[in-house]
Write an enzyme that holds these catalytic residues in place. Sequence first.
Site, PDB file in Angstrom:
ATOM      1  N   SER A   1      48.549  64.419  52.785  1.00  0.00           N
ATOM      2  CA  SER A   1      48.404  63.979  51.386  1.00  0.00           C
ATOM      3  C   SER A   1      49.472  62.930  51.128  1.00  0.00           C
ATOM      4  O   SER A   1      50.532  62.941  51.773  1.00  0.00           O
ATOM      5  CB  SER A   1      48.623  65.151  50.431  1.00  0.00           C
ATOM      6  OG  SER A   1      48.863  64.679  49.117  1.00  0.00           O
TER       7      SER A   1
ATOM      8  N   TYR B   1      53.600  72.681  48.161  1.00  0.00           N
ATOM      9  CA  TYR B   1      52.452  71.901  48.614  1.00  0.00           C
ATOM     10  C   TYR B   1      52.936  70.597  49.234  1.00  0.00           C
ATOM     11  O   TYR B   1      52.500  70.211  50.331  1.00  0.00           O
ATOM     12  CB  TYR B   1      51.492  71.619  47.447  1.00  0.00           C
ATOM     13  CG  TYR B   1      50.265  70.832  47.861  1.00  0.00           C
ATOM     14  CD1 TYR B   1      49.209  71.456  48.524  1.00  0.00           C
ATOM     15  CD2 TYR B   1      50.159  69.473  47.592  1.00  0.00           C
ATOM     16  CE1 TYR B   1      48.079  70.737  48.916  1.00  0.00           C
ATOM     17  CE2 TYR B   1      49.037  68.749  47.974  1.00  0.00           C
ATOM     18  CZ  TYR B   1      47.995  69.384  48.638  1.00  0.00           C
ATOM     19  OH  TYR B   1      46.889  68.669  49.023  1.00  0.00           O
TER      20      TYR B   1
HETATM   21  N1  LIG Z   1      41.563  66.742  46.503  1.00  0.00           N
HETATM   22  C1  LIG Z   1      42.732  66.129  46.543  1.00  0.00           C
HETATM   23  O1  LIG Z   1      43.200  65.526  45.552  1.00  0.00           O
HETATM   24  C2  LIG Z   1      43.507  66.117  47.841  1.00  0.00           C
HETATM   25  C3  LIG Z   1      44.517  65.158  47.997  1.00  0.00           C
HETATM   26  C4  LIG Z   1      45.242  65.139  49.178  1.00  0.00           C
HETATM   27  C5  LIG Z   1      44.949  66.055  50.175  1.00  0.00           C
HETATM   28  N2  LIG Z   1      43.971  66.980  49.990  1.00  0.00           N
HETATM   29  C6  LIG Z   1      43.727  67.950  51.076  1.00  0.00           C
HETATM   30  O2  LIG Z   1      42.372  67.882  51.467  1.00  0.00           O
HETATM   31  C7  LIG Z   1      42.012  69.109  52.104  1.00  0.00           C
HETATM   32  C8  LIG Z   1      40.651  69.557  51.558  1.00  0.00           C
HETATM   33  O3  LIG Z   1      40.791  69.907  50.193  1.00  0.00           O
HETATM   34  P1  LIG Z   1      39.714  69.551  49.080  1.00  0.00           P
HETATM   35  O4  LIG Z   1      40.375  68.654  48.112  1.00  0.00           O
HETATM   36  O5  LIG Z   1      38.449  69.149  49.697  1.00  0.00           O
HETATM   37  O6  LIG Z   1      39.622  70.974  48.352  1.00  0.00           O
HETATM   38  P2  LIG Z   1      38.467  72.018  48.146  1.00  0.00           P
HETATM   39  O7  LIG Z   1      37.250  71.382  47.588  1.00  0.00           O
HETATM   40  O8  LIG Z   1      39.101  73.135  47.385  1.00  0.00           O
HETATM   41  O9  LIG Z   1      38.139  72.492  49.627  1.00  0.00           O
HETATM   42  C9  LIG Z   1      39.013  73.327  50.356  1.00  0.00           C
HETATM   43  C10 LIG Z   1      38.277  73.878  51.554  1.00  0.00           C
HETATM   44  O10 LIG Z   1      39.177  74.739  52.269  1.00  0.00           O
HETATM   45  C11 LIG Z   1      38.539  76.001  52.465  1.00  0.00           C
HETATM   46  N3  LIG Z   1      39.517  77.082  52.442  1.00  0.00           N
HETATM   47  C12 LIG Z   1      40.380  77.399  51.452  1.00  0.00           C
HETATM   48  N4  LIG Z   1      41.062  78.503  51.776  1.00  0.00           N
HETATM   49  C13 LIG Z   1      40.611  78.896  53.005  1.00  0.00           C
HETATM   50  C14 LIG Z   1      40.912  79.981  53.863  1.00  0.00           C
HETATM   51  N5  LIG Z   1      41.815  80.913  53.529  1.00  0.00           N
HETATM   52  N6  LIG Z   1      40.263  80.065  55.040  1.00  0.00           N
HETATM   53  C15 LIG Z   1      39.312  79.150  55.387  1.00  0.00           C
HETATM   54  N7  LIG Z   1      38.991  78.100  54.604  1.00  0.00           N
HETATM   55  C16 LIG Z   1      39.624  77.978  53.423  1.00  0.00           C
HETATM   56  C17 LIG Z   1      37.552  76.141  51.322  1.00  0.00           C
HETATM   57  O11 LIG Z   1      36.465  76.973  51.693  1.00  0.00           O
HETATM   58  P3  LIG Z   1      36.226  78.518  51.291  1.00  0.00           P
HETATM   59  O12 LIG Z   1      36.701  78.715  49.893  1.00  0.00           O
HETATM   60  O13 LIG Z   1      34.746  78.682  51.482  1.00  0.00           O
HETATM   61  O14 LIG Z   1      37.006  79.303  52.293  1.00  0.00           O
HETATM   62  C18 LIG Z   1      37.066  74.702  51.171  1.00  0.00           C
HETATM   63  O15 LIG Z   1      36.025  74.451  52.076  1.00  0.00           O
HETATM   64  C19 LIG Z   1      43.154  70.073  51.828  1.00  0.00           C
HETATM   65  O16 LIG Z   1      43.971  70.179  52.993  1.00  0.00           O
HETATM   66  C20 LIG Z   1      43.928  69.402  50.719  1.00  0.00           C
HETATM   67  O17 LIG Z   1      45.280  69.768  50.698  1.00  0.00           O
HETATM   68  C21 LIG Z   1      43.234  67.032  48.853  1.00  0.00           C
END
Ligand SMILES: NC(=O)c1ccc[n+]([C@@H]2O[C@H](COP(=O)([O-])OP(=O)(O)OC[C@H]3O[C@@H](n4cnc5c(N)ncnc54)[C@H](OP(=O)(O)O)[C@@H]3O)[C@@H](O)[C@H]2O)c1
Length: 264
Positions: free
Chosen positions: A143, A156
């Site tokens: 991130s 985080y």
């Molecule tokens: N969105 C942003 O602004 C942003 C910015 C920078 C980086 N990121 C990073 O991008 C990545 C993806 O996040 P996202 O934004 O797409 O969020 P999201 O929509 O909440 O997706 C998170 C994913 O991780 C899975 N997950 C969560 N806890 C888990 C667990 N205990 N075991 C297995 N799977 C798990 C969830 O699936 P289930 O609930 O089905 O398990 C979901 O598929 C993350 O690493 C996040 O830190 C996001």
Amino acid sequence: MNSVQNQGTALVTGASSGIGAVYAQRLAARGFDLLLVARDQERLEAAASQLRAAHGVQVEVLKADLTQKDDVLKLEQRLRSDSSISLLLNNAGVATDGLLANADMDELERLIQLNVITVTRLASAAAAGFTKAGRGTIINIASVVALFPERFNATYSASKAYVLSLTQSLDAELQGTGVQVQAVLPGVTRTEIMERSGIDASQIPADMIMEAGEMVDAALSGLDQGELITIPSLPNASEWEAFMAARHAMAPNLSRSTAATRYK
Ligand SMILES: NC(=O)c1ccc[n+]([C@@H]2O[C@H](COP(=O)([O-])OP(=O)(O)OC[C@H]3O[C@@H](n4cnc5c(N)ncnc54)[C@H](OP(=O)(O)O)[C@@H]3O)[C@@H](O)[C@H]2O)c1
């Protein structure tokens, strides 16, 4: 169905929503078979059916809670032994809200388990399997808060700084093996993450929020260009290069036999 040549299997963690779900679509369109991992099996099955129909690729669903060691060990084993896996997307992650001083430490432990320990274990297993095969790709989702921890909460931000650092070191370790490594540093991206972690996103200006599709397409373009670090939002790549150059300029002076004169 398309006729893109099969690329092997991409293991996507956190494939049930947000960034991981978009990567799954894009990788299927590129001809990868998929191993989709998350806790929500129903959502994974729905995505799998859609991707099989749209792209004619093989899609396997694996329900796993990646804060649980037994589930992580199964995936590690698969990465070490299944030579069809050619790409690891280390994407599953959670965020949190609030000050470290007031934090629920059990929640932070789960965050560190998922964002740091699981990412490390899977990267290690993939590095072993891919090195043996002489090919493969490891993508770690970090991130931009890795570069600006003062703008977000401590744990985080620190977890994402860890992912950035891990990727930089891993890339150095894997030189000459045929394994490609990339860290992606998204800015705010429209997914479920804020809502899931109780963060109020309503105050974030619209011009700071990228759609997940645009973010992933940029990240894959960075991968195609051979970038180690991809910052999808950053308009001017020379700013990142200047940051790296400043770091390298310090390198010869970071470990010396004498303390700097200002400390004497
Ligand atoms: N969105 C942003 O602004 C942003 C910015 C920078 C980086 N990121 C990073 O991008 C990545 C993806 O996040 P996202 O934004 O797409 O969020 P999201 O929509 O909440 O997706 C998170 C994913 O991780 C899975 N997950 C969560 N806890 C888990 C667990 N205990 N075991 C297995 N799977 C798990 C969830 O699936 P289930 O609930 O089905 O398990 C979901 O598929 C993350 O690493 C996040 O830190 C996001």
